[in-house]
Design a protein around this motif. Structure first.
Motif, PDB file in Angstrom:
ATOM      1  N   LEU A 127       0.823  -1.210   0.000  1.00 20.81           N
ATOM      2  CA  LEU A 127       0.000   0.000   0.000  1.00 20.81           C
ATOM      3  C   LEU A 127       0.856   1.258   0.000  1.00 20.81           C
ATOM      4  CD1 LEU A 127      -2.843  -1.001   2.511  1.00 20.81           C
ATOM      5  CD2 LEU A 127      -3.052  -0.671   0.038  1.00 20.81           C
ATOM      6  N   LEU A 128       1.892   1.291   0.828  1.00 22.93           N
ATOM      7  CA  LEU A 128       2.754   2.467   0.900  1.00 22.93           C
ATOM      8  C   LEU A 128       3.504   2.682  -0.419  1.00 22.93           C
ATOM      9  CD1 LEU A 128       4.029   4.764   2.517  1.00 22.93           C
ATOM     10  CD2 LEU A 128       5.778   3.137   3.299  1.00 22.93           C
ATOM     11  N   VAL A 129       4.000   1.599  -0.977  1.00 21.90           N
ATOM     12  CA  VAL A 129       4.753   1.703  -2.226  1.00 21.90           C
ATOM     13  C   VAL A 129       3.892   2.272  -3.347  1.00 21.90           C
ATOM     14  CG1 VAL A 129       5.712   0.291  -4.104  1.00 21.90           C
ATOM     15  CG2 VAL A 129       6.519  -0.026  -1.762  1.00 21.90           C
ATOM     16  N   TYR A 130       2.677   1.726  -3.507  1.00 19.75           N
ATOM     17  CA  TYR A 130       1.826   2.179  -4.605  1.00 19.75           C
ATOM     18  C   TYR A 130       1.234   3.566  -4.335  1.00 19.75           C
ATOM     19  CZ  TYR A 130       2.281  -2.403  -6.716  1.00 19.75           C
ATOM     20  OH  TYR A 130       2.786  -3.523  -7.310  1.00 19.75           O
ATOM     21  N   PHE A 131       1.042   3.889  -3.068  1.00 19.01           N
ATOM     22  CA  PHE A 131       0.628   5.251  -2.724  1.00 19.01           C
ATOM     23  C   PHE A 131       1.710   6.243  -3.145  1.00 19.01           C
ATOM     24  CE2 PHE A 131       0.581   8.691   0.545  1.00 19.01           C
ATOM     25  CZ  PHE A 131      -0.610   9.288   0.165  1.00 19.01           C
ATOM     26  N   ASN A 132       2.956   5.874  -2.929  1.00 21.64           N
ATOM     27  CA  ASN A 132       4.075   6.737  -3.316  1.00 21.64           C
ATOM     28  C   ASN A 132       4.211   6.830  -4.844  1.00 21.64           C
ATOM     29  OD1 ASN A 132       6.716   8.182  -2.741  1.00 21.64           O
ATOM     30  ND2 ASN A 132       7.468   6.429  -3.921  1.00 21.64           N
ATOM     31  N   ILE A 133       4.134   5.664  -5.506  1.00 25.19           N
ATOM     32  CA  ILE A 133       4.371   5.629  -6.946  1.00 25.19           C
ATOM     33  C   ILE A 133       3.247   6.293  -7.738  1.00 25.19           C
ATOM     34  CG2 ILE A 133       4.461   4.082  -8.947  1.00 25.19           C
ATOM     35  CD1 ILE A 133       6.146   2.192  -7.306  1.00 25.19           C
ATOM     36  N   PHE A 134       2.024   5.971  -7.389  1.00 28.83           N
ATOM     37  CA  PHE A 134       0.906   6.395  -8.230  1.00 28.83           C
ATOM     38  C   PHE A 134       0.163   7.633  -7.721  1.00 28.83           C
ATOM     39  CE2 PHE A 134       1.274   1.813  -9.293  1.00 28.83           C
ATOM     40  CZ  PHE A 134       1.589   1.974 -10.630  1.00 28.83           C
ATOM     41  N   TYR A 135       0.508   8.093  -6.534  1.00 33.25           N
ATOM     42  CA  TYR A 135      -0.128   9.328  -6.051  1.00 33.25           C
ATOM     43  C   TYR A 135       0.895  10.413  -5.713  1.00 33.25           C
ATOM     44  CZ  TYR A 135      -2.960  12.601  -3.426  1.00 33.25           C
ATOM     45  OH  TYR A 135      -3.579  13.743  -2.991  1.00 33.25           O
ATOM     46  N   LEU A 136       1.796  10.109  -4.782  1.00 32.63           N
ATOM     47  CA  LEU A 136       2.713  11.150  -4.308  1.00 32.63           C
ATOM     48  C   LEU A 136       3.644  11.652  -5.411  1.00 32.63           C
ATOM     49  CD1 LEU A 136       3.722   9.863  -0.742  1.00 32.63           C
ATOM     50  CD2 LEU A 136       1.958  11.526  -1.374  1.00 32.63           C
ATOM     51  N   ILE A 137       4.263  10.731  -6.144  1.00 34.74           N
ATOM     52  CA  ILE A 137       5.216  11.158  -7.183  1.00 34.74           C
ATOM     53  C   ILE A 137       4.525  11.945  -8.295  1.00 34.74           C
ATOM     54  CG2 ILE A 137       6.774  10.333  -8.993  1.00 34.74           C
ATOM     55  CD1 ILE A 137       7.801   8.256  -7.072  1.00 34.74           C
ATOM     56  N   PRO A 138       3.432  11.419  -8.904  1.00 31.66           N
ATOM     57  CA  PRO A 138       2.765  12.220  -9.955  1.00 31.66           C
ATOM     58  C   PRO A 138       2.221  13.551  -9.452  1.00 31.66           C
ATOM     59  CG  PRO A 138       2.056   9.935 -10.055  1.00 31.66           C
ATOM     60  CD  PRO A 138       2.818  10.098  -8.776  1.00 31.66           C
ATOM     61  N   ILE A 141      10.880   2.927  10.073  1.00 32.72           N
ATOM     62  CA  ILE A 141      10.812   3.908   8.978  1.00 32.72           C
ATOM     63  C   ILE A 141      11.904   3.658   7.953  1.00 32.72           C
ATOM     64  CG2 ILE A 141      11.176   6.347   8.431  1.00 32.72           C
ATOM     65  CD1 ILE A 141       9.577   7.052  10.900  1.00 32.72           C
ATOM     66  N   ILE A 142      13.119   3.351   8.438  1.00 36.25           N
ATOM     67  CA  ILE A 142      14.206   3.050   7.493  1.00 36.25           C
ATOM     68  C   ILE A 142      13.867   1.820   6.667  1.00 36.25           C
ATOM     69  CG2 ILE A 142      16.595   2.252   7.327  1.00 36.25           C
ATOM     70  CD1 ILE A 142      17.265   4.106   9.659  1.00 36.25           C
ATOM     71  N   GLY A 143      13.280   0.806   7.332  1.00 37.40           N
ATOM     72  CA  GLY A 143      12.888  -0.395   6.606  1.00 37.40           C
ATOM     73  C   GLY A 143      11.843  -0.102   5.543  1.00 37.40           C
ATOM     74  N   GLU A 144      10.867   0.746   5.870  1.00 40.76           N
ATOM     75  CA  GLU A 144       9.832   1.104   4.895  1.00 40.76           C
ATOM     76  C   GLU A 144      10.417   1.940   3.756  1.00 40.76           C
ATOM     77  OE1 GLU A 144       6.866  -0.031   4.713  1.00 40.76           O
ATOM     78  OE2 GLU A 144       6.919  -1.111   6.626  1.00 40.76           O
ATOM     79  N   LEU A 145      11.297   2.878   4.111  1.00 39.12           N
ATOM     80  CA  LEU A 145      11.922   3.704   3.069  1.00 39.12           C
ATOM     81  C   LEU A 145      12.760   2.854   2.121  1.00 39.12           C
ATOM     82  CD1 LEU A 145      13.013   6.887   5.056  1.00 39.12           C
ATOM     83  CD2 LEU A 145      11.224   6.709   3.316  1.00 39.12           C
ATOM     84  N   TYR A 146      13.384   1.801   2.657  1.00 41.45           N
ATOM     85  CA  TYR A 146      14.163   0.892   1.820  1.00 41.45           C
ATOM     86  C   TYR A 146      13.264   0.243   0.766  1.00 41.45           C
ATOM     87  CZ  TYR A 146      16.458  -3.442   0.417  1.00 41.45           C
ATOM     88  OH  TYR A 146      16.972  -4.482  -0.308  1.00 41.45           O
ATOM     89  N   VAL A 147      12.103  -0.245   1.210  1.00 43.24           N
ATOM     90  CA  VAL A 147      11.173  -0.886   0.265  1.00 43.24           C
ATOM     91  C   VAL A 147      10.658   0.120  -0.752  1.00 43.24           C
ATOM     92  CG1 VAL A 147       9.014  -2.167   0.036  1.00 43.24           C
ATOM     93  CG2 VAL A 147      10.495  -2.573   2.012  1.00 43.24           C
TER      94      VAL A 147
END
Length: 349
Positions: free
Chosen positions: A56-67, A125-131
């Motif tokens: 969820l975090l990865v796709y939130f970042n890729i498809f919402y936050l970045i665009p 947080i570091i672990g999540e940022l890594y992913v």
């Protein structure tokens, strides 16, 4: 760069590759932590809890936050929203692990560690940022490759379109010159006019029907040049003398169609006029280093130089050579002892 990535987001990676990545990543983590703790049941449970949160975090970042923020250069807002997302992830992940998996929320740490301690927050947080960084890097790299392929395809299409346009310019250019010759013969009421019409019809068949391919046999092009010379001889009579010399085997040599005729036309432009004679020699060679050598030479009288008007022939050829061969060709034109000389070398592909 940002514009290219933005366009690539409209063409996401195929679903099967997403599934393949997450399954592979899950198995690596499951085996890694199961081996580390010597407890594969714990590893399975913890990863089943954490992986949906990762995804969820990865796709939130890729498809919402970045665009929404990065591609629009709103970097501060991106950092703020990503930080808020990480806080929420920490709370949810820690709570689910505590209630569903183990009361020891950080078993790999030395000593007993409590939830919401600075070290535990930082580690999660570091672990999540890594992913997030890993998957985002893969996504952006895949989008960059896709965009590059699209740009290469577009450049190739533009190249082919321009080449077709340049080639199409040659045809009306040639016919315009020939019709001018025919008009002059008709004005003179010359009996040669009918012969010119017949020869012109043969050439039209070649130009309209035989040069649709990107490359044609050199022999066909030479026959075409020979027909053009016959037209000029009909116009000028015995004032024109021409010679074509061929060295080496050219049976299998192919070149872009209508590439050489403008040089021959140019020889007549630079050549003598009025009652002067025109002497033209043409040379073809298939060299040992797999180069086609073309030479054309004609007598030249500077005082009789024709003022160019709307000329497109030679400039057209130069542009075609640049598009077709880039820096792998040689073109030289020079005047030596009242003789106009052309030298062209192109690779035999």
């Amino acid at each position: 760069m940002l514009t290219g990535i933005s366009r690539a987001y409209s063409n996401p990676i195929s679903l099967k590759y997403h599934l393949l990545f997450w399954v592979s990543y899950f198995m690596i983590n499951f085996i890694r932590w199961g081996s580390y703790f010597g407890d594969y049941t714990y590893s399975l449970k913890s990863n089943l809890v954490e992986f949906p949160i990762h995804i969820l975090l990865v796709y939130f970042n890729i498809f919402y936050l970045i665009p929404k923020f990065i591609l629009k250069r709103k970097f501060l807002l991106y950092v703020i929203f990503l930080s808020l997302a990480l806080v929420m992830v920490y709370v949810v992940r820690t709570g689910l692990n505590f209630f569903l998996v183990t009361k020891n929320i950080w078993p790999e740490a030395i000593g007993s560690q409590k939830a919401f301690s600075f070290n535990h927050i930082l580690a999660v947080i570091i672990g999540e940022l890594y992913v997030v960084a890993l998957v985002t890097a893969i996504k952006l790299t895949a989008d960059w490759i896709t965009e590059r392929k699209k740009n290469e395809s577009l450049r190739e299409l533009q190249l082919q379109t321009e080449l077709k346009y340049l080639k199409s310019q040659i045809q009306p250019h040639f016919f315009f010159n020939t019709l001018n010759n025919l008009y002059a013969l008709i004005i003179e009421k010359s009996e040669k006019a009918s012969d010119v019409v017949l020869k012109l019809s043969e050439i039209m068949q070649y130009v309209l029907y035989d040069v649709k391919e990107s490359r044609i046999g050199l022999l066909s092009e030479i026959n075409y040049i020979h027909s053009y010379l016959e037209l000029e001889e009909l116009r000028h009579g015995n004032k024109v003398t021409s010679k074509i010399e061929i060295k080496g085997d050219i049976d299998d040599v192919k070149i872009p169609p209508l590439l050489l005729l403008p040089f021959i036309e140019n020889c007549f432009k630079h050549g003598a006029k009025n009652n002067d004679d025109i002497a033209l020699s043409i040379y073809f060679e298939n060299s040992e280093d797999e180069q086609l050598i073309f030479k054309a030479k004609n007598n030249f009288n500077l005082h009789n130089e024709i003022i160019k008007k709307h000329g497109i022939g030679i400039e057209n050829i130069k542009r075609r050579l640049e598009l077709l061969y880039k820096n792998k060709y040689l073109l030289e034109t020079k005047i030596i002892d009242d003789t106009y000389n052309v030298l062209l070398k192109i690779p035999i592909l």
